[in-house]
Design an enzyme around this catalytic site. Structure first.
Site, PDB file in Angstrom:
ATOM      1  N   HIS A  72      34.117  36.577  42.072  1.00 48.17           N
ATOM      2  CA  HIS A  72      35.727  36.064  41.584  1.00 48.17           C
ATOM      3  C   HIS A  72      35.896  35.323  43.448  1.00 48.17           C
ATOM      4  CE1 HIS A  72      38.233  38.907  38.363  1.00 48.17           C
ATOM      5  NE2 HIS A  72      36.617  37.592  38.455  1.00 48.17           N
ATOM      6  N   TYR A 201      47.488  41.450  41.184  1.00 49.96           N
ATOM      7  CA  TYR A 201      48.371  42.026  42.194  1.00 49.96           C
ATOM      8  C   TYR A 201      49.378  42.350  41.353  1.00 49.96           C
ATOM      9  CZ  TYR A 201      43.966  44.114  44.358  1.00 49.96           C
ATOM     10  OH  TYR A 201      42.813  44.470  44.556  1.00 49.96           O
ATOM     11  N   PRO A 293      44.059  52.256  47.614  1.00 48.95           N
ATOM     12  CA  PRO A 293      43.106  51.030  46.283  1.00 48.95           C
ATOM     13  C   PRO A 293      43.338  50.107  46.742  1.00 48.95           C
ATOM     14  CG  PRO A 293      44.203  53.018  45.006  1.00 48.95           C
ATOM     15  CD  PRO A 293      44.359  53.171  46.194  1.00 48.95           C
ATOM     16  N   LYS A 297      39.416  48.625  49.809  1.00 55.09           N
ATOM     17  CA  LYS A 297      38.308  48.337  50.911  1.00 55.09           C
ATOM     18  C   LYS A 297      37.715  49.974  50.566  1.00 55.09           C
ATOM     19  CE  LYS A 297      39.936  45.294  52.164  1.00 55.09           C
ATOM     20  NZ  LYS A 297      39.453  43.972  52.137  1.00 55.09           N
ATOM     21  N   TYR A 385      40.653  40.421  52.984  1.00 58.71           N
ATOM     22  CA  TYR A 385      40.330  41.172  51.539  1.00 58.71           C
ATOM     23  C   TYR A 385      39.112  40.304  51.002  1.00 58.71           C
ATOM     24  CZ  TYR A 385      41.274  41.365  45.998  1.00 58.71           C
ATOM     25  OH  TYR A 385      40.969  42.036  44.468  1.00 58.71           O
TER      26      TYR A 385
END
Length: 394
Positions: A72, A201, A293, A297, A385
């Protein structure tokens, strides 16, 4: 029994460390209180940073990941009806993440350990650590009704938050930092195609939601629920209806529903213990720190601990660098706290808090608008990220 490194815990952190050490000729024994089937049955996250992917490749367990993992180069934030794409590759100079389930990582590592003929003791009872502040630590356990004593040079505590490793350190030697959040994540696994090619998200007035995946045919979805919520209260129909309500309309229209394979609720907490070592015991992964979560990480932080510990132990056995021992905690904690910060930021700004006042909600909105309204803000999100650089031990 005698080994060089005793590893407590056969989760991905312990197995990865064992595999890396084995390839360097450093003998190790893994001790796990559960069965192998139980370890494989735990459903966990599946977003791997590039540093974690590289470490798995160095361990020689990347073949199936390379075939089945999904690269991704971005993800989305859905802020009510507004969708913002975080271009990971474009903002970080080409860095990406890999979607490959933790269960599959564990399966690959288990297979490699069996192929190497390395020793793993599953279903070990009464595991205890001794003489950790001496040059001759040892581990005792009960296996099939017999007492076993394992002498070693070093102990790696990779046995999670509830494991014996951290509890073996005198309480007056540790400082604990913790935040418990007033909600959890209700997760559902379903054999349905993901609603989107990339993770979404979603921050919504009804609460947070996450659209994730394990493969192109296996989806993992999450809903923010109260901490005291009961999973039995959530039928599949109720879950799908609530998920659709928390997604932008154009995303909800594409949602493919189906029966759940697994459903569970995970509490959210931030936790760090300092230092991450005591004598010849080194803590790694959830034994030393837990992150919500939201920032993906948890597994990656465990892998970064393993990276540091692997290089430390290699330096000791190859070059006699015992001076490196005292640097382990310092190096790990620098990265741990940066990951804790990012996970806290994502959690604090994407979730709804039941006691939140209008002022705090407005600050939340302003923070997200600022962070997503400039290249600098987007770059900060993207850099965190994909994972901050792994630090060199030397």
């Amino acid at each position: 029994m005698r080994t060089q490194v005793a590893i407590i815990g056969a989760g991905p952190a312990g197995l990865l460390l064992g595999q890396l050490l084995q390839r360097q000729g450093i003998d190790n024994v893994i001790i796990e209180r559960r069965s192998g089937d139980y370890v494989l049955g735990r459903i966990r996250a599946g977003v791997l940073e590039q540093g974690t992917v590289d470490l798995l490749r160095e361990a020689g367990v990347d073949q199936r990941m390379a075939q089945e993992g999904i690269v991704h180069d971005g993800f989305e934030l859905a802020l009510d009806q507004r969708r913002v794409r975080i271009d990971l590759a474009g903002l970080t100079g080409g860095k990406t993440v890999m979607v490959y389930g933790q269960t599959e990582v564990t399966r690959d590592l288990m297979a490699a350990r069996v192929a190497a003929g390395a020793t793993t003791i599953y279903e070990a009872d009464e595991v205890a650590l001794h003489a950790l502040d001496t040059e001759r630590p040892r581990v005792t356990l009960e296996k099939d009704g017999e007492h076993v004593e394992l002498e070693c040079d070093y102990v790696a505590g990779c046995d999670g938050f509830h494991g014996v490793s951290r509890r073996s350190i005198p309480k007056d030697r540790l400082k604990t930092f913790e935040r418990v959040y007033p909600f959890g994540w209700l997760g559902m696994l379903s054999e349905t195609p993901p609603v989107n090619d990339e993770l979404i998200y979603s921050s919504h007035a009804r609460g947070f939601a996450l659209c994730s995946m394990r493969s192109r045919h296996l989806s993992r979805y999450y809903l923010q629920v109260p901490a005291e919520e009961n999973v039995e209260a959530w039928s599949d129909d109720r879950f799908w209806t609530e998920l659709a309500a928390r997604l932008p309309n154009d995303v909800a229209e594409r949602l493919v529903t189906g029966p759940s394979i697994e459903k569970s609720i995970a509490p959210l907490r931030s936790f760090v213990v300092e230092p991450m070592q005591y004598g010849r015991l080194f803590l790694a992964g959830d034994a030393a720190h837990i992150v919500p979560p939201t920032g993906a990480k948890g597994l990656n932080l465990a892998a970064s601990d393993v990276h540091t510990l692997y290089h430390l132990l290699t330096g000791i056995y190859r070059d006699g660098r015992t001076d490196l021992i005292t640097r382990y905690s310092e190096i790990c904690l620098r990265r741990v706290w940066k990951a804790e910060r990012f996970s806290w930021w994502m959690t604090a700004n994407l979730h709804r808090f039941s006691d939140q006042e209008n002022f705090e909600r407005r600050l939340q909105q302003a923070e997200l608008e600022y962070a997503t309204g400039s290249r600098a803000g987007l770059t900060t999100i993207a850099e965190n990220y994909v994972g901050l650089p792994l630090e060199a031990l030397m």
